[in-house]
Design a protein around this motif. Structure first.
Motif, mmCIF file in Angstrom:
data_model
loop_
_atom_site.group_PDB
_atom_site.id
_atom_site.type_symbol
_atom_site.label_atom_id
_atom_site.label_comp_id
_atom_site.label_asym_id
_atom_site.label_seq_id
_atom_site.Cartn_x
_atom_site.Cartn_y
_atom_site.Cartn_z
ATOM 1 N N ILE A 86 0.840 -1.202 0.000
ATOM 2 C CA ILE A 86 0.000 0.000 0.000
ATOM 3 C C ILE A 86 0.872 1.247 0.000
ATOM 4 O O ILE A 86 1.728 1.426 0.870
ATOM 5 N N LEU A 87 0.641 2.120 -0.984
ATOM 6 C CA LEU A 87 1.343 3.398 -1.069
ATOM 7 C C LEU A 87 0.299 4.503 -1.140
ATOM 8 O O LEU A 87 -0.358 4.687 -2.174
ATOM 9 N N ASN A 88 0.111 5.222 -0.048
ATOM 10 C CA ASN A 88 -0.938 6.246 0.048
ATOM 11 C C ASN A 88 -0.377 7.643 -0.190
ATOM 12 O O ASN A 88 0.485 8.107 0.549
ATOM 13 N N ILE A 89 -0.885 8.298 -1.223
ATOM 14 C CA ILE A 89 -0.494 9.684 -1.501
ATOM 15 C C ILE A 89 -1.594 10.572 -0.947
ATOM 16 O O ILE A 89 -2.261 11.330 -1.660
ATOM 17 N N LYS A 108 4.893 -7.925 -4.955
ATOM 18 C CA LYS A 108 4.698 -8.153 -6.391
ATOM 19 C C LYS A 108 3.942 -7.002 -7.035
ATOM 20 O O LYS A 108 4.106 -6.729 -8.221
ATOM 21 N N PHE A 109 3.100 -6.337 -6.243
ATOM 22 C CA PHE A 109 2.288 -5.229 -6.735
ATOM 23 C C PHE A 109 2.464 -4.029 -5.803
ATOM 24 O O PHE A 109 2.619 -4.192 -4.594
ATOM 25 N N ILE A 110 2.396 -2.826 -6.383
ATOM 26 C CA ILE A 110 2.348 -1.593 -5.605
ATOM 27 C C ILE A 110 0.993 -0.951 -5.866
ATOM 28 O O ILE A 110 0.649 -0.645 -7.011
ATOM 29 N N ASP A 111 0.202 -0.764 -4.809
ATOM 30 C CA ASP A 111 -1.134 -0.194 -4.942
ATOM 31 C C ASP A 111 -1.077 1.271 -4.533
ATOM 32 O O ASP A 111 -0.889 1.596 -3.358
ATOM 33 N N VAL A 112 -1.248 2.149 -5.516
ATOM 34 C CA VAL A 112 -1.103 3.586 -5.289
ATOM 35 C C VAL A 112 -2.477 4.233 -5.203
ATOM 36 O O VAL A 112 -3.305 4.087 -6.105
ATOM 37 N N THR A 164 7.926 -3.383 -12.225
ATOM 38 C CA THR A 164 6.971 -3.417 -11.120
ATOM 39 C C THR A 164 5.544 -3.244 -11.610
ATOM 40 O O THR A 164 5.260 -2.416 -12.474
ATOM 41 N N LEU A 165 4.643 -4.035 -11.053
ATOM 42 C CA LEU A 165 3.230 -3.968 -11.424
ATOM 43 C C LEU A 165 2.519 -2.958 -10.525
ATOM 44 O O LEU A 165 2.539 -3.083 -9.300
ATOM 45 N N ILE A 166 1.907 -1.966 -11.135
ATOM 46 C CA ILE A 166 1.281 -0.870 -10.398
ATOM 47 C C ILE A 166 -0.231 -1.003 -10.472
ATOM 48 O O ILE A 166 -0.820 -1.091 -11.541
ATOM 49 N N SER A 167 -0.848 -1.001 -9.304
ATOM 50 C CA SER A 167 -2.303 -0.966 -9.187
ATOM 51 C C SER A 167 -2.700 0.435 -8.756
ATOM 52 O O SER A 167 -2.051 1.028 -7.889
ATOM 53 N N VAL A 168 -3.750 0.973 -9.351
ATOM 54 C CA VAL A 168 -4.211 2.306 -8.963
ATOM 55 C C VAL A 168 -5.541 2.174 -8.233
ATOM 56 O O VAL A 168 -6.498 1.590 -8.735
ATOM 57 N N ASP A 169 -5.577 2.705 -7.028
ATOM 58 C CA ASP A 169 -6.728 2.586 -6.133
ATOM 59 C C ASP A 169 -7.644 3.795 -6.334
ATOM 60 O O ASP A 169 -7.400 4.872 -5.784
ATOM 61 N N THR A 170 -8.683 3.622 -7.152
ATOM 62 C CA THR A 170 -9.621 4.707 -7.423
ATOM 63 C C THR A 170 -10.981 4.144 -7.812
ATOM 64 O O THR A 170 -11.071 3.052 -8.368
ATOM 65 N N PHE A 171 -12.029 4.901 -7.527
ATOM 66 C CA PHE A 171 -13.369 4.495 -7.963
ATOM 67 C C PHE A 171 -13.854 5.357 -9.128
ATOM 68 O O PHE A 171 -14.985 5.218 -9.566
ATOM 69 N N LEU A 173 -1.938 11.441 -8.281
ATOM 70 C CA LEU A 173 -1.614 10.089 -8.725
ATOM 71 C C LEU A 173 -0.648 10.019 -9.899
ATOM 72 O O LEU A 173 0.343 9.270 -9.862
ATOM 73 N N VAL A 174 -0.940 10.741 -10.953
ATOM 74 C CA VAL A 174 -0.230 10.545 -12.216
ATOM 75 C C VAL A 174 1.287 10.726 -12.100
ATOM 76 O O VAL A 174 2.049 9.883 -12.591
ATOM 77 N N PRO A 175 1.792 11.781 -11.444
ATOM 78 C CA PRO A 175 3.256 11.909 -11.347
ATOM 79 C C PRO A 175 3.907 10.736 -10.600
ATOM 80 O O PRO A 175 5.016 10.311 -10.961
ATOM 81 N N ILE A 176 3.226 10.213 -9.586
ATOM 82 C CA ILE A 176 3.774 9.089 -8.829
ATOM 83 C C ILE A 176 3.789 7.830 -9.686
ATOM 84 O O ILE A 176 4.787 7.084 -9.721
ATOM 85 N N VAL A 177 2.700 7.571 -10.384
ATOM 86 C CA VAL A 177 2.623 6.398 -11.268
ATOM 87 C C VAL A 177 3.709 6.476 -12.334
ATOM 88 O O VAL A 177 4.418 5.493 -12.612
ATOM 89 N N GLN A 178 3.857 7.634 -12.951
ATOM 90 C CA GLN A 178 4.878 7.816 -13.981
ATOM 91 C C GLN A 178 6.276 7.565 -13.422
ATOM 92 O O GLN A 178 7.099 6.883 -14.060
#
Length: 284
Positions: free
Chosen positions: A30-33, A63-67, A102-109, A88-93
Motif C-alpha cells: 500500500i502506497l498512500n499519496i 509483487k504489486f504496488i497499490d497507489v 513493477t506492477l502498479i495498481s491504482v486505487d480509485t473508484f 496520482l499521475v506523477p507518482i505512477v509515472q
C-alpha cells in the motif's frame, strides 16, 4: 483442505500483454499519496518519498504496488477528481520509469482517474466501489482491457459505516459479486479479482462472519484479494492501537491464505511475504 482448490489454483493476469502468474499467493504493498489515510506511516507526500518506499517494498518481496490518492477510511474527506489525478499521475509515472518491471495498481473508484493512471503506466485498476460510484467505470475497464479489482462496499467512504446491516453478509456479498461478474463478462472483461471488502460497510461481527465463510467465494474461480492490514477489526477486538496491530494482521492474513486468498494487500510487506512462504510450506 484440498490444496488444488485453494493455494494451488492456476491463475494468471494479463497486464498489458504480459501474463502474470498468481497461482501462488502474492503481496500487494500500500502506497498512500494522501494526508489523511488511517495509518500515518503509509502516507507519502512527494515523488522521492514514493520512490524510496516503493524500492523498500520491492526489496521486501512485494509483487504489486497499490497507489491511492483518495483516502477510503470511514468518514474520509472528499477529494476532487482533478486533485486525485494531480496526486496520482506523477507518482505512477515515476514508479513506472524507475521500476519498469513493477506492477502498479491504482486505487480509485473514478473512471477518468483510472484511465489517466493506466495511460501513465499503471497496470491494474483497484475499485473499492465496483462501479457503483462511477457509471462509466465498467465500460472504461472494458476499453482498457486491464485487470480489475472490485471490492464489496455499500454507500460511500463518508457514510459506509452508518449502521451497516445485512440479513446474511456472506450471501449478500456472494450475490453482489455474481451480478457484477455477469455484467463485466458481458462487456468482455475477463481478468477480475474479488475483494470481500473487510472493514467497508460492515460491523465487527460482519467482518468475522465473512472471513469465516470466505472460502465460498472460491466458487467464482477468480483470484481473491484481502485487506486486513492494521484495520479496526483487529484493534477493536484486541483493544490496541493501529501501530500495535501487525501481529493481528499476520494472523488474519494467514487465515485468509488458508481459505484461498491470492493477494494480500498490506502496509507491512516483509511480514506478509513470510506468511505466504510459511503457508506454502504447510500446504505444499
Amino acid at each position: 483442505m484440498a490444496k488444488d482448490t485453494f493455494l494451488n489454483r492456476k491463475h494468471t493476469l494479463n497486464c498489458k500483454g504480459k501474463l502474470i502468474d498468481i497461482s501462488k499467493p502474492s503481496v500487494m504493498a500500500i502506497l498512500n499519496i494522501t494526508p489523511d489515510s488511517f495509518y500515518n506511516k503509509s502516507r507519502v507526500s512527494s515523488v522521492d518519498e514514493a520512490l524510496r518506499n516503493t524500492e523498500k517494498f520491492i526489496e521486501a518481496g512485494a509483487k504489486f504496488i497499490d497507489v491511492g490518492a483518495y483516502s477510503s477510511r470511514p468518514g474520509a474527506t472528499d477529494v476532487s477528481e482533478t486533485e486525485e489525478i494531480e496526486r496520482l499521475v506523477p507518482i505512477v509515472q515515476a514508479i513506472n520509469q524507475s521500476f519498469p518491471e513493477t506492477l502498479i495498481s491504482v486505487d480509485t473508484f473514478r473512471a477518468k482517474v483510472a484511465e489517466e493512471s493506466i495511460h501513465a503506466g499503471a497496470h491494474i485498476i483497484n475499485d473499492i466501489a465496483a462501479g457503483n460510484l462511477d457509471e462509466k467505470m465498467f465500460e472504461t475497464v472494458a476499453k482498457l482491457q486491464v485487470p480489475y479489482i472490485m471490492m464489496h462496499m455499500k454507500g460511500t467512504p463518508q457514510n459506509m459505516q452508518e449502521n451497516p446491516s445485512y440479513e446474511n453478509v456472506t450471501t449478500e456479498v456472494f450475490s453482489y459479486f455474481s451480478e457484477k461478474i455477469k455484467t463485466l463478462n458481458n462487456l468482455g472483461v475477463k481478468d477480475i479479482i474479488l475483494d470481500p471488502g473487510f472493514g467497508f460497510a460492515k460491523t465487527l461481527d460482519h467482518n468475522y462472519e465473512l472471513l469465516r465463510n470466505m472460502q465460498l467465494l472460491n466458487f467464482f474461480e477468480m483470484p481473491l484479494l484481502v485487506g486486513f492490514s492494521r484495520k479496526s477489526m483487529i484493534t477493536k477486538v484486541l483493544n490496541i492501537k493501529t501501530e500495535e496491530a501487525l501481529n493481528g494482521t499476520s494472523v488474519l492474513n494467514t487465515t485468509a491464505l488458508l481459505k484461498g486468498a491470492n493477494i494480500l494487500r498490506v502496509h507491512d510487506v516483509k511480514e506478509a511475504v513470510e506468511c505466504v512462504e510459511l503457508i506454502n510450506r504447510v500446504v505444499g
